[in-house]
Design an enzyme around this catalytic site. Structure first.
Site, PDB file in Angstrom:
ATOM      1  N   SER A 232       0.829  -1.195   0.000  1.00  0.00           N
ATOM      2  CA  SER A 232       0.000   0.000   0.000  1.00  0.00           C
ATOM      3  C   SER A 232       0.873   1.257   0.000  1.00  0.00           C
ATOM      4  O   SER A 232       1.751   1.393  -0.853  1.00  0.00           O
ATOM      5  CB  SER A 232      -0.961  -0.057   1.198  1.00  0.00           C
ATOM      6  OG  SER A 232      -1.960   0.908   1.101  1.00  0.00           O
ATOM      7  N   ASP A 326      -8.709  -5.231  -5.548  1.00  0.00           N
ATOM      8  CA  ASP A 326      -8.291  -4.233  -4.562  1.00  0.00           C
ATOM      9  C   ASP A 326      -9.274  -3.060  -4.583  1.00  0.00           C
ATOM     10  O   ASP A 326      -9.484  -2.437  -5.620  1.00  0.00           O
ATOM     11  CB  ASP A 326      -6.876  -3.751  -4.899  1.00  0.00           C
ATOM     12  CG  ASP A 326      -6.310  -2.792  -3.864  1.00  0.00           C
ATOM     13  OD1 ASP A 326      -7.030  -2.443  -2.897  1.00  0.00           O
ATOM     14  OD2 ASP A 326      -5.144  -2.384  -4.021  1.00  0.00           O
ATOM     15  N   HIS A 360      -6.900  -5.997  -1.075  1.00  0.00           N
ATOM     16  CA  HIS A 360      -5.794  -5.073  -0.818  1.00  0.00           C
ATOM     17  C   HIS A 360      -4.712  -5.674   0.073  1.00  0.00           C
ATOM     18  O   HIS A 360      -3.528  -5.582  -0.228  1.00  0.00           O
ATOM     19  CB  HIS A 360      -6.337  -3.794  -0.180  1.00  0.00           C
ATOM     20  CG  HIS A 360      -5.309  -2.710  -0.052  1.00  0.00           C
ATOM     21  ND1 HIS A 360      -4.677  -2.150  -1.145  1.00  0.00           N
ATOM     22  CD2 HIS A 360      -4.785  -2.074   1.036  1.00  0.00           C
ATOM     23  CE1 HIS A 360      -3.825  -1.216  -0.742  1.00  0.00           C
ATOM     24  NE2 HIS A 360      -3.869  -1.161   0.576  1.00  0.00           N
TER      25      HIS A 360
END
Length: 421
Positions: A232, A326, A360
């Site tokens: 991320s 995601d 994610h």
């Protein structure tokens, strides 16, 4: 003959290693329900269950017997772990203290749902995060706040810096597991930890440069360069480090964007302006969850946008791990844009591995899926995406790909564990 739960390896093993689960001493073709449960460090309960049928000899081996329903179905030898769900809705599965293992309670009950019968047998299995012989060292060097994990043996070892996302703090579980595969790994905090800033007004790469220098000056770390691993926002920091700093030999981005998103990224006299976002683009989904996948401003100009990280300056190879479901942002689109930018500057395409049905938070193997949880900055429960089975398979493969990538470009040897009964 009483039923017995058999685990291999017995007693304990690392979280990222498989455990073989079998039951002996059942009646021929007896129907049973297997349950798994554990509590995290905050006392939150996670549970999974599955229905099975013993074979003609009264034996049950999860590597050969498909689950007939429950938390999952089909042939899933590790399903009782990856299918764990929190009793408290939207609670993320995390390991905060790697020195204390998770204890998984396993039970075998007679019959199937809706109400399984009596308890036939039970066992405990410790899933630890500090592999045998791995050394944990707290690091407070200059401004650097981190924990270093050193593999067993004399060294020196190939080095990796491991960086997490917007939640801040210091998470060590991925670094400790990587050390079990022969990498000296630095779990690096960068905000919301001890005397580090409590927020991110901007990202200064000089801090991360200090961490690189610390690693390369450490007698147990083998140069001339190090690897970077991030997820991320941590992935975007890693891509920025690879673009601006020296001695970065290989970079892995897990669901990064290749963009300066919410805050500027600065290094000396260079600054990458943030792309920005618009909260009016938040969508309210089921159960009051919010979907933030489209809140970022449009990437006008594509790879030429000034908010793009100048990844063409990176010296080492790049691996982009992408979850195609995601919902934090459009990871697949951004990965393609990073590739276009590299090619436009005459560089090789990055290695891109896309996983369908994957959200994610791509974690080490057998971590349960986190489909939604509290977003630290928005203070709302947001959707992260992913379908449990597909996400689990992606995590297993991504872990192997990451290890192979670092072994190839940093040096090192892979270790695998195959349980046998």
């Amino acid at each position: 003959m009483s039923a017995t739960l058999i685990l291999e390896p017995p007693g304990r093993c690392c979280w990222n290693e498989p455990v073989r689960i079998a039951v002996r001493g059942l009646a021929p073709e007896q129907r049973v329900t297997l349950r798994a449960s554990l509590r995290d460090e905050k006392g939150a309960l996670f549970r999974a269950h599955a229905r099975y049928c013993a074979d003609a000899r009264g034996e049950l081996d999860l590597e050969r017997a498909p689950a007939l329903g429950g938390s999952f179905a089909g042939l899933e030898p590790m399903g009782l772990l990856w299918a764990l769900e929190p009793e408290k809705p939207f609670w993320r599965f995390l390991k905060r203290d790697v020195q204390i293992p998770f204890v998984v309670e396993l039970e075998v009950l007679d019959g199937h749902d809706p109400e399984p019968g009596r308890l036939l047998c039970q066992a405990q299995h410790e899933r630890h995060f500090l592999p045998p012989g791995v050394r944990r060292q707290s690091v407070r060097a200059g401004r650097v706040r981190a924990t270093l994990f050193l593999p067993p043996g004399p060294g020196p070892f190939p080095g990796i810096i491991d960086i997490f996302g917007i939640g801040g703090g210091l998470l060590e579980y991925r670094a400790s597991l990587l050390a079990g595969h022969g990498f000296a790994t630095l779990a690096l905090a960068y905000y919301n930890f001890e005397d580090l800033p409590n927020n991110m007004d901007n990202i200064s790469l000089e801090y991360f440069e200090e961490a690189v220098c610390y690693m390369l000056q450490h007698p147990q770390v083998k140069g001339p360069g190090i690897g970077l691993l991030g997820i991320s926002l941590g992935a975007d920091i890693c891509l920025s480090m690879a673009s601006f700093l020296k001695n970065v030999s290989a970079t892995v981005s897990i669901n990064g964007s290749g963009i300066s998103g919410n805050t500027a990224i600065n290094y000396k006299h260079s600054s990458i302006p943030p792309l920005g976002y618009d909260l009016r683009r938040i969508k309210v989904a089921f159960s009051g969850l919010v979907d933030i996948v489209d809140i970022r401003n449009a990437l006008v100009g594509g790879y030429k946008n000034p908010s793009m990280i100048p990844i063409e300056k990176a010296q080492g190879p790049i691996l982009l791990i992408v979850g195609q479901d995601d919902h934090n942002w459009r990871s697949e689109l951004y990965a393609q844009t990073v590739s276009e930018r590299l090619q436009a500057h005459g560089k090789e395409k990055p290695q891109i591995i896309c996983y369908p049905g994957t959200g994610h938070y791509i974690e080490p193997p057998y971590f349960p899926l986190c489909p939604a949880s509290l977003h630290r900055l928005l203070n709302k429960h947001v959707i992260w995406g992913g379908e449990p089975r597909a996400h689990s398979k992606a995590q297993e493969d991504a872990w192997k790909q990451i290890l192979a990538f670092f072994c190839k470009h940093l040096g090192g040897t892979q270790k695998t564990a195959v349980p046998k009964l």
